[in-house]
Write an enzyme that holds these catalytic residues in place. Structure first.
Site, short mmCIF file in Angstrom:
data_model
loop_
_atom_site.label_atom_id
_atom_site.label_comp_id
_atom_site.label_asym_id
_atom_site.label_seq_id
_atom_site.Cartn_x
_atom_site.Cartn_y
_atom_site.Cartn_z
N HIS A 67 -0.09 -1.62 23.02
CA HIS A 67 -1.34 -2.16 23.57
C HIS A 67 -2.45 -2.17 22.52
O HIS A 67 -3.18 -3.17 22.41
CB HIS A 67 -1.80 -1.34 24.78
CG HIS A 67 -0.88 -1.44 25.95
ND1 HIS A 67 -1.09 -0.76 27.13
CD2 HIS A 67 0.28 -2.14 26.13
CE1 HIS A 67 -0.12 -1.04 27.99
NE2 HIS A 67 0.73 -1.87 27.39
N HIS A 220 1.33 -9.67 31.15
CA HIS A 220 1.45 -8.40 30.45
C HIS A 220 2.63 -8.40 29.48
O HIS A 220 2.53 -7.86 28.36
CB HIS A 220 1.60 -7.23 31.43
CG HIS A 220 1.69 -5.91 30.71
ND1 HIS A 220 0.59 -5.27 30.20
CD2 HIS A 220 2.77 -5.14 30.39
CE1 HIS A 220 0.98 -4.17 29.59
NE2 HIS A 220 2.30 -4.06 29.69
N ASP A 224 2.48 -7.61 25.53
CA ASP A 224 3.34 -6.68 24.80
C ASP A 224 3.98 -7.36 23.59
O ASP A 224 4.12 -6.75 22.52
CB ASP A 224 4.44 -6.14 25.73
CG ASP A 224 3.99 -4.96 26.56
OD1 ASP A 224 2.92 -4.39 26.27
OD2 ASP A 224 4.72 -4.59 27.51
N HIS A 314 15.80 13.77 -22.09
CA HIS A 314 15.86 12.70 -23.10
C HIS A 314 14.54 12.66 -23.86
O HIS A 314 13.53 12.21 -23.37
CB HIS A 314 16.12 11.36 -22.42
CG HIS A 314 16.53 10.28 -23.38
ND1 HIS A 314 15.65 9.32 -23.82
CD2 HIS A 314 17.71 10.02 -23.98
CE1 HIS A 314 16.28 8.48 -24.64
NE2 HIS A 314 17.54 8.90 -24.77
N ILE A 320 11.12 8.71 -23.49
CA ILE A 320 11.56 7.32 -23.68
C ILE A 320 12.74 7.08 -22.76
O ILE A 320 13.67 7.89 -22.69
CB ILE A 320 11.97 7.06 -25.15
CG1 ILE A 320 10.75 7.17 -26.07
CG2 ILE A 320 12.58 5.66 -25.28
CD1 ILE A 320 11.08 7.05 -27.54
N GLY A 323 18.26 3.73 -23.34
CA GLY A 323 18.62 2.31 -23.37
C GLY A 323 19.76 1.97 -22.42
O GLY A 323 19.76 0.90 -21.79
N VAL A 324 20.71 2.89 -22.28
CA VAL A 324 21.84 2.60 -21.38
C VAL A 324 21.39 2.47 -19.94
O VAL A 324 21.98 1.72 -19.16
CB VAL A 324 22.94 3.68 -21.51
CG1 VAL A 324 23.60 3.62 -22.88
CG2 VAL A 324 22.39 5.07 -21.23
N GLU A 328 21.65 -0.52 -17.33
CA GLU A 328 22.16 -0.26 -15.97
C GLU A 328 21.23 -0.86 -14.93
O GLU A 328 21.68 -1.47 -13.95
CB GLU A 328 22.31 1.25 -15.74
CG GLU A 328 22.62 1.65 -14.31
CD GLU A 328 23.94 1.11 -13.78
OE1 GLU A 328 24.07 0.95 -12.55
OE2 GLU A 328 24.85 0.83 -14.61
#
Length: 409
Positions: A67, A220, A224, A314, A320, A323-324, A328
């Protein structure tokens, strides 16, 4: 401020509308809970839709919000914070009209968001049947049918605007039947219902006084629908035909319309991505898909934050992104492109076969947002070859040629 007891839980609650910044959307804030938890009025937050619409889970959830959502949406309010010191808005007189009187209007910069359909959407949920068609505004064609001499079969069509909502729908009250009371209360519902806040019927007559319209019941149900459609998170532009609508049915329709609109735009949120990719934390590396052209190209985002688990080991002190993992993430975006062409992606899995011409152009650090742009180069049988590029602020950080195939799980 409005106050009173809730319809189903019967708990006292004070409700206040607070202004919000542009593009926030409609948000409920539980002021009675530690941390003032906030729940967005969005279909992704719906946790129950039996006899009412509930958002969120556990002690911080909000119940029977349809409502107040109808009032907010019917007035054309896109951004508002609704403060509540209880779990359920007050039922008041059983309609949306008291909320209209309380909520004021204020203009903010920016344009409203719209949900447009380009193709029809049809769903069946039990006895409820819905069809939604492309339309420039919002039109509701609602039919209800109850085995009661004062209701029977009622049908009305409404073109919903701020004026028509206020005059034709907002004052229509919720209704119920005496023969349902014991079963509903056994489920923990209608604890706050009374002859003052609902139209109550026995087998033949109305026990709670005169109707506001002879067809107040179908009005009504249409009201709704307006409230539950607000869970799209945008202004719905569609012609909707609803036969025997229910909260669960309308929520299901909204889910399908949102899905159809995202597919048209090529946009996927993290919730959509998790339905397609099998990866999960900490190995799900895609946050959003911005664009997708089936069997052609895709654009996805990865937000890099200092909270990434790989930063603990890392280059500690000089974070950083490995890279892998950049590759991914690129491969996962490519996987979304491949899986997006299947009707049931949850039954499939992408296996990557090879990587060639991989190059890293510059480091990726916390705070960066990587934009992956991937194009399909060749599809031959079950094997697909793609070319991917990752960019941060328009500068290339990584690129690779990839080959993959889709298999049944």
């Amino acid at each position: 401020m409005l106050e009173g007891i809730g319809l189903h839980l019967g708990v006292a609650c004070k409700l206040t509308f607070q202004p919000a910044k542009s593009r926030q959307g409609i948000v409920f804030r539980r002021t009675d809970c530690p941390g003032l938890p906030r729940i967005r009025a969005h279909v992704s937050e719906v946790s129950s839709s039996e006899r009412r619409t509930q958002l969120g889970k556990g002690s911080h959830s909000v119940h029977t919000v349809e409502h107040v959502l109808a009032a907010v949406s019917g007035m054309g309010i896109d951004d508002v914070t609704i403060d509540m010191d209880g779990p359920e808005p007050p039922i008041l007189d059983g309609s949306a009209a008291p909320f209209l009187a309380e909520a004021g209007l204020a203009s903010v910069e920016g344009e409203p968001e719209f949900l447009h359909l380009t193709e029809p959407v049809r769903i069946i949920d039990g006895a409820s049947v819905y069809e939604a068609y492309p339309f420039d505004g919002l039109e509701l064609d609602v039919t209800i049918e109850f085995p009661h001499p004062l209701i029977g079969k009622q049908s009305r069509r409404f073109t919903v605007t701020q004026d028509s909502f206020a005059s034709e729908l907002s004052r229509a009250r919720t209704f119920g039947f005496v023969h349902e009371v014991d079963a509903l209360r056994a489920k923990g519902l209608i604890k706050g219902a009374s002859l003052d806040n609902a139209v109550v019927l026995d087998d033949k007559d109305i026990l709670s006084g005169d109707l506001r319209w002879n067809d107040e019941f179908v009005r009504h149900k249409a009201m709704d629908c307006v409230g539950d459609l607000a869970l799209a998170g945008a202004r719905v532009r569609a012609r909707i035909v609803a036969v025997k609508p229910s909260h669960r049915g309308t929520v299901t329709l909204v889910r399908e319309m949102v899905k159809a609109a995202r597919k048209e735009k090529g946009m996927y949120t993290i919730e959509d991505i998790m339905k397609v990719l099998p990866h999960r934390y900490p190995f799900l590396l895609v946050d959003r898909i911005l664009e997708i052209e089936e069997k052609k190209r895709i654009v996805g985002l990865k937000n890099v934050t200092i909270n990434e688990p790989f930063f603990q080991g890392h280059f500690p002190g000089h974070p950083i992104m490995p890279g892998v993992l950049i590759i991914e993430a690129m491969a996962q975006v490519g996987g979304m492109l491949l899986m997006g062409s299947f009707e049931e992606p949850e039954s499939k899995v992408v296996y990557f076969m090879s990587l060639d011409n991989v190059k890293f152009r510059r480091p990726v650090k916390p705070g960066d947002q990587i934009r992956f742009e991937i194009e399909i180069v060749q599809i031959r049988g079950a094997v697909c070859k793609m070319r991917g590029v990752g960019k941060v602020e328009g500068e290339v950080v990584a690129e690779a040629d990839m080959a993959a195939m889709v298999r049944d799980r």
